[in-house]
Design an enzyme around this catalytic site. Structure first.
Site, short mmCIF file in Angstrom:
data_model
loop_
_atom_site.label_atom_id
_atom_site.label_comp_id
_atom_site.label_asym_id
_atom_site.label_seq_id
_atom_site.Cartn_x
_atom_site.Cartn_y
_atom_site.Cartn_z
N GLY A 27 0.98 -1.14 0.03
CA GLY A 27 0.12 -0.20 -0.01
C GLY A 27 0.86 1.34 -0.01
N ASN A 28 0.17 2.30 -0.17
CA ASN A 28 0.87 3.61 -0.27
C ASN A 28 1.82 4.16 1.23
OD1 ASN A 28 1.65 6.26 -1.29
ND2 ASN A 28 -0.13 6.57 -2.11
N ILE A 29 2.26 4.93 0.96
CA ILE A 29 3.16 5.47 2.18
C ILE A 29 1.85 6.00 3.29
CG2 ILE A 29 4.18 7.32 3.02
CD1 ILE A 29 5.80 7.78 0.59
N THR A 34 1.27 -0.47 9.40
CA THR A 34 1.67 -0.83 11.10
C THR A 34 0.27 -0.98 11.73
OG1 THR A 34 3.52 0.77 10.48
CG2 THR A 34 2.82 0.29 12.87
N GLU A 104 6.23 -6.68 5.83
CA GLU A 104 5.86 -5.47 5.29
C GLU A 104 6.49 -5.03 4.03
OE1 GLU A 104 6.55 -2.07 8.30
OE2 GLU A 104 5.47 -0.75 7.05
#
Ligand code: DCP
Length: 230
Positions: A27-29, A34, A104
């Protein structure tokens, strides 16, 4: 409820134990990777979580390579992305101890960042070629097993707001155009499937909601996330 939960966890354990399952979260920033891991860490006997070593990127032998990349991408993007590629490979190769390994991002999504930098001439053609050669060689010479990609799909305006709210010093320069470009590349890659290699099935989750709502979604979709799409 507790009993049902225990039975559920035992079933997952038995099934996943047979095969060893690897899930990459994409996914994007600031798309909420998290938060995703926070939810799944509660299945600690079943799930091991490998988060991106952002702390290392901020302090590599005393250098903040992440900050350097944002401050002067023309000078530092290649250095940063080659290090990211190495840390991703390291995460993929980490020996799996639990039935389910959650990672991640992946070496595959690092490509979206490199592609974006190249499109914007922040890495030169030859730098792009060298990174790509490394990437191809890594895939040829290592067995990188991924069973499922979970794509936390978000709107660029939502992630930009989260980036502003979390206020990481290194990320102050990030603009809507930058997250929009990364979003478009993720969509081309994981939704339109017209860009880059996808090593497995993709589960798309709408990740625009706030934390409590996201936890509800993870609760509802947990067997697909932990077992795959079948
Ligand atoms: N980054 C990058 N190139 C990569 C990987 C990451 O430039 N190949 C940068 C983008 C962010 C920082 O590193 O500034 C952390 O990246 P992530 O989006 O992977 O992690 P987040 O902390 O934003 O994840 P989330 O908020 O979803 O938990």
């Amino acid at each position: 409820f507790l009993k049902a939960h225990k039975i559920f966890v035992r079933m997952l354990h038995q099934s996943a134990k047979k095969h060893g399952f690897t899930v990459c979260v994409e996914g994007n920033i600031a798309s909420g990777k998290t938060t995703f891991f926070e939810y799944f860490k509660k299945f600690s006997s079943l799930v091991e979580v490998h988060e991106e070593p952002v702390t290392e990127w901020r302090n590599l032998h005393g250098h903040n390579i992440l900050a350097k990349m944002y401050e002067d991408p023309r000078r530092w993007a290649l250095t940063f992305q080659s290090y990211v590629q190495m840390t991703m490979l390291d995460m993929h190769l980490k020996k799996q101890k639990c039935p389910i390994k959650m990672v991640e991002r992946s070496i595959y999504s690092a490509k979206c960042f490199v592609e974006n930098l190249h499109r914007n001439s922040l890495v030169l053609d030859l730098e792009y070629i060298v990174l790509s050669e490394w990437f191809d060689w890594i895939l040829k010479s290592h067995n990188i097993k991924v069973d499922l990609m979970v794509y936390l799909q978000t709107r660029p305006d939502v992630v930009l707001q989260r980036i502003r709210d979390r206020n990481r010093a290194e990320e102050q320069r990030i603009t809507l155009e930058y997250v929009q470009a990364l979003h478009d590349l993720h969509e081309e890659w994981l939704i339109k499937k017209s860009k880059f290699y996808i090593p497995c099935q993709v589960l798309v989750l709408d990740a625009n909601s706030d934390l409590p709502e996201m936890h509800k979604i993870y609760e509802e979709r947990k067997s697909e996330i932990l077992f795959g799409l079948g």
